[in-house]
Design a protein around this motif. Sequence first.
Motif, PDB file in Angstrom:
ATOM      1  N   ARG A   1       0.942   8.753   2.336  1.00  0.00           N
ATOM      2  CA  ARG A   1       0.016   9.646   3.064  1.00  0.00           C
ATOM      3  C   ARG A   1       0.304   9.629   4.567  1.00  0.00           C
ATOM      4  NH1 ARG A   1      -3.747   7.489  -0.544  1.00  0.00           N
ATOM      5  NH2 ARG A   1      -4.480   6.019   1.028  1.00  0.00           N
ATOM      6  N   ALA A   2       0.512   8.427   5.130  1.00  0.00           N
ATOM      7  CA  ALA A   2       0.783   8.316   6.576  1.00  0.00           C
ATOM      8  C   ALA A   2       2.095   9.007   6.934  1.00  0.00           C
ATOM      9  CB  ALA A   2       0.809   6.845   6.980  1.00  0.00           C
ATOM     10  N   LEU A   3       3.116   8.883   6.087  1.00  0.00           N
ATOM     11  CA  LEU A   3       4.370   9.580   6.340  1.00  0.00           C
ATOM     12  C   LEU A   3       4.198  11.091   6.256  1.00  0.00           C
ATOM     13  CD1 LEU A   3       7.155   7.489   4.609  1.00  0.00           C
ATOM     14  CD2 LEU A   3       7.125   8.249   6.964  1.00  0.00           C
ATOM     15  N   GLY A   4       3.380  11.532   5.314  1.00  0.00           N
ATOM     16  CA  GLY A   4       3.105  12.971   5.197  1.00  0.00           C
ATOM     17  C   GLY A   4       2.443  13.511   6.455  1.00  0.00           C
ATOM     18  N   ARG A   5       1.472  12.765   6.997  1.00  0.00           N
ATOM     19  CA  ARG A   5       0.803  13.194   8.234  1.00  0.00           C
ATOM     20  C   ARG A   5       1.761  13.128   9.416  1.00  0.00           C
ATOM     21  NH1 ARG A   5      -3.369   9.954   6.065  1.00  0.00           N
ATOM     22  NH2 ARG A   5      -2.718   8.237   7.386  1.00  0.00           N
ATOM     23  N   ALA A   6       2.611  12.117   9.482  1.00  0.00           N
ATOM     24  CA  ALA A   6       3.522  11.958  10.624  1.00  0.00           C
ATOM     25  C   ALA A   6       4.589  13.038  10.652  1.00  0.00           C
ATOM     26  CB  ALA A   6       4.173  10.571  10.577  1.00  0.00           C
ATOM     27  N   ARG A   7       4.993  13.524   9.478  1.00  0.00           N
ATOM     28  CA  ARG A   7       6.052  14.532   9.422  1.00  0.00           C
ATOM     29  C   ARG A   7       5.557  15.915   9.766  1.00  0.00           C
ATOM     30  NH1 ARG A   7       7.540  14.583   3.893  1.00  0.00           N
ATOM     31  NH2 ARG A   7       8.996  16.215   4.438  1.00  0.00           N
ATOM     32  N   VAL A   8       4.244  16.138   9.713  1.00  0.00           N
ATOM     33  CA  VAL A   8       3.707  17.487   9.982  1.00  0.00           C
ATOM     34  C   VAL A   8       3.706  17.774  11.458  1.00  0.00           C
ATOM     35  CG1 VAL A   8       1.632  18.904   9.828  1.00  0.00           C
ATOM     36  CG2 VAL A   8       2.305  17.493   7.909  1.00  0.00           C
TER      37      VAL A   8
ATOM     38  N   ASP B   1       0.854  -1.186   0.000  1.00  0.00           N
ATOM     39  CA  ASP B   1       0.000   0.000   0.000  1.00  0.00           C
ATOM     40  C   ASP B   1       0.893   1.239   0.000  1.00  0.00           C
ATOM     41  OD1 ASP B   1      -2.032   1.873   0.230  1.00  0.00           O
ATOM     42  OD2 ASP B   1      -2.419   1.454   2.354  1.00  0.00           O
ATOM     43  N   ALA B   2       1.538   1.479  -1.130  1.00  0.00           N
ATOM     44  CA  ALA B   2       2.490   2.596  -1.217  1.00  0.00           C
ATOM     45  C   ALA B   2       1.794   3.935  -1.025  1.00  0.00           C
ATOM     46  CB  ALA B   2       3.205   2.559  -2.560  1.00  0.00           C
ATOM     47  N   ASP B   3       0.607   4.109  -1.599  1.00  0.00           N
ATOM     48  CA  ASP B   3      -0.113   5.379  -1.441  1.00  0.00           C
ATOM     49  C   ASP B   3      -0.457   5.637   0.025  1.00  0.00           C
ATOM     50  OD1 ASP B   3      -0.102   6.011  -4.191  1.00  0.00           O
ATOM     51  OD2 ASP B   3      -1.844   4.724  -4.528  1.00  0.00           O
ATOM     52  N   GLY B   4      -0.929   4.615   0.717  1.00  0.00           N
ATOM     53  CA  GLY B   4      -1.257   4.759   2.136  1.00  0.00           C
ATOM     54  C   GLY B   4      -0.031   5.079   2.972  1.00  0.00           C
ATOM     55  N   LEU B   5       1.097   4.468   2.646  1.00  0.00           N
ATOM     56  CA  LEU B   5       2.337   4.738   3.376  1.00  0.00           C
ATOM     57  C   LEU B   5       2.809   6.166   3.141  1.00  0.00           C
ATOM     58  CD1 LEU B   5       4.738   3.911   5.111  1.00  0.00           C
ATOM     59  CD2 LEU B   5       5.768   2.898   3.090  1.00  0.00           C
TER      60      LEU B   5
END
Length: 192
Positions: A185-192, A179-183
């Motif tokens: 997105r999750a990394l984008g949210r975690a970095r904020v 699930d590359a897209d989900g990963l």
Amino acid sequence: MRVARLVVRHEARLLVSLVLWVLRRTQGARSGQVFGYARGQGAMMFGFGFVCLVETVAMSVLLRDWPTAHAVLLFLDVYGIVLVVALHASSVVRPHVLDTDAGRLRIRRYVHVDLCVPLERIASVRRELRMTHERADGELDVEVGSQTTVTLELTEPVTHVTFLGRRREVRIVRFHADDADGLVRALGRARV
């Protein structure tokens, strides 16, 4: 002697992964969000296991008149099949883990690769399907089925330790996730 110790340790870790797979447990994924990568190689591993099974049967038939050679090769062939299944099991029980509480992303492949990337070192993350990978300094390609789907660019290098214990500093990490897209997105949210 050191290489022999590493090989024995590697096979022991594979066999532990097989036990965890049978028990339906994961390793090192208690906290955080889990992202698998085993689907990208399942058919290939099944095919490889099938070929090993056919070879085992063929060698048993060919060596039926030589009991000692038959016993030795049968043991080695069965052990080879167990290792193929254990290799696939290790990819199932050792997924990538995004642990926002610890502030890191663990990128894994089988029992060979376990790279911890601190979230604050991630400069950019993107979904990028790549089918060819040329070895370059400062880059790590963690391929599954000869492809990677996620690319991380880092602000400062992290240390990757190879199977034989060599250390490499990497600034770009490419890896596969089912699930590359989900990963991403999750990394984008975690970095904020």
